[in-house]
Design an enzyme around this catalytic site. Structure first.
Site, PDB file in Angstrom:
ATOM      1  N   GLU A 176      -5.194  -8.849   0.324  1.00 27.51           N
ATOM      2  CA  GLU A 176      -6.017  -8.585   1.359  1.00 27.51           C
ATOM      3  C   GLU A 176      -7.495  -8.144   1.173  1.00 27.51           C
ATOM      4  OE1 GLU A 176      -4.498  -5.342   4.152  1.00 27.51           O
ATOM      5  OE2 GLU A 176      -2.350  -6.024   3.833  1.00 27.51           O
TER       6      GLU A 176
ATOM      7  N   GLU B 240       0.869  -1.046  -0.071  1.00 26.50           N
ATOM      8  CA  GLU B 240       0.020  -0.003   0.226  1.00 26.50           C
ATOM      9  C   GLU B 240       0.879   1.342   0.134  1.00 26.50           C
ATOM     10  OE1 GLU B 240      -2.472  -0.488   3.418  1.00 26.50           O
ATOM     11  OE2 GLU B 240      -3.768  -2.174   2.668  1.00 26.50           O
TER      12      GLU B 240
END
Length: 392
Positions: free
Chosen positions: A319, A189
């Site tokens: 995720e 991220e």
């Protein structure tokens, strides 16, 4: 006994010849693991012939060892127990084919520019990685809560590249001869914290698009460092992240895959807790799964499929998950629908498990790591995952 050795004995060949052959094969098998300081202990590896499509099928469905090695102060500092062989074997027994081990290296390194990883920490990571491989799992390791070091702004570009090159050189050297079932993920991220576009791409914002370009360069730097360590890393699968691991960020033309000396060994990562209010927003009263929400899931899957999968570039949703809101029926329906929809596009999913199951936080707990069983509160979500995987 190996067939060749048996034939040697059957045909009257010497026992010594058969023993030499068996010992030679055993020596090759031992070469699966790297040396204590990351040196090569095996001859030149057989090329990695697996395709991206084949890898996605092998990954099957995965589980994140969350809030463990990504916890800045150590494996147990966020309340989870030490990772055991028994846990990893249970993960496999429960039907998962993959484990993702998020790792925050940045709290276990020396000062810049060396960024030398603490030896004990790296050794512990290696032990757990090997235990997971021994359990029959595919293993993904990354650079997790290190965004503060490689935050993708033009002003931080050089620092981020220096860090990623140092980390992946050391990690690559340690695992250069590891089984091909070990997969590296460059970053987690990468985003500009505190900005208006921290989590969502804004193509009209010049600063945001500059950040996307820095992410491209960071991915390239990490990949180059990995490939340079040689051994099986020359053609090991590597997962790269778009800005913030956002599905929409992955589909903009400004996001590019890095140039790679290996052919067909790159995978794109996205994170999608979709729909947000049901899956991740602890303040939202939304606790039911609807057909409208299923449409939202299918929409982002279709866009990512068009940009990558249809062009032969695999995608993993490494995720995802749906927090416990005391809504077992909704979690079952969501999990089954999500996994089934992703499977239609050939995208394996990896459930985020932080070990938390009760309270006001993000309760993604799926496996009770102390009792080695699925949490009762998450049995419906677990069953939904497995039913979605097997649904035709």
């Amino acid at each position: 006994m190996d067939k060749k050795a048996y034939c040697l004995l059957k045909r009257g060949g010497s026992l010594l010849a058969a023993l030499v052959l068996l010992l030679t094969m055993a020596g090759c098998a031992q070469g699966e693991r790297s040396g204590p300081e990351g040196e090569s202990t095996s001859p030149s590896p057989v090329p990695n012939t697996m395709t991206g499509e084949e890898l996605m099928k092998e990954l099957r469905i995965g589980w994140n060892l969350g809030n463990t090695f990504d916890a800045p102060d150590g494996e147990t500092s966020w309340g989870n127990p030490l990772t055991t062989k028994e846990l990893l074997e249970k993960v496999k027994e429960l039907g998962f084919g993959t484990i993702r081990i998020p790792i925050s290296w940045g709290k276990h390194v020396s000062e810049a520019p060396e960024y030398t990883i603490d030896a004990d920490f790296l050794n512990r990571v290696e032990t757990v990685v090997q235990d997971a491989l021994d359990a029959g799992l595919y293993v993904i390791i990354n650079s997790h809560h290190d965004n503060e070091i490689y935050m993708p702004t033009p002003g931080n570009r050089e620092r981020g590249m220096e860090y990623l090159q140092a980390i992946w050189t050391q990690v690559g050297q340690r695992f250069r001869d590891a089984d091909y079932r070990l997969i590296f993920q460059t970053m987690n991220e990468p985003r500009v914290v505190g900005s208006a576009y921290e989590w969502n791409i804004d193509t009209r914002n010049d600063d945001c698009m500059a950040a996307v370009e820095v992410v491209n360069e960071l991915n390239q730097a990490a990949l180059d460092a990995i490939r340079a360590t040689g051994g099986r890393n020359a053609d090991r699968f590597v997962i790269v992240s778009p800005y913030a691991a956002n599905p929409q960020a992955a589909t903009v033309s400004a996001f590019r895959l890095p140039e790679d000396s290996a052919q067909g060994k790159l995978v794109v990562s996205i994170h999608a807790y979709t729909p947000y209010n049901l899956c991740l927003n602890t303040r939202s009263p939304d606790d039911q799964f609807t057909l409208t929400q299923l449409t939202e899931i299918k929409k982002f899957l279709k866009s990512v499929d068009y940009r990558f999968v249809q062009k032969g570039i695999p995608v993993v949703i490494d995720e995802m998950g749906c927090i416990n809101k005391d809504n077992p029926d909704a979690r079952y329906a969501w999990a089954k629908a999500y996994i089934s929809a992703a499977a239609e596009y050939g995208m394996p999913c990896v459930w985020w498990d932080n070990g938390e199951i009760n309270g006001s936080g993000e309760n993604f707990g799926l496996i009770n790591r102390r009792k080695l069983e699925v949490y009762e509160e998450s049995l419906s979500a677990y069953q939904g995952l497995m039913d979605g995987l097997t649904e035709e």
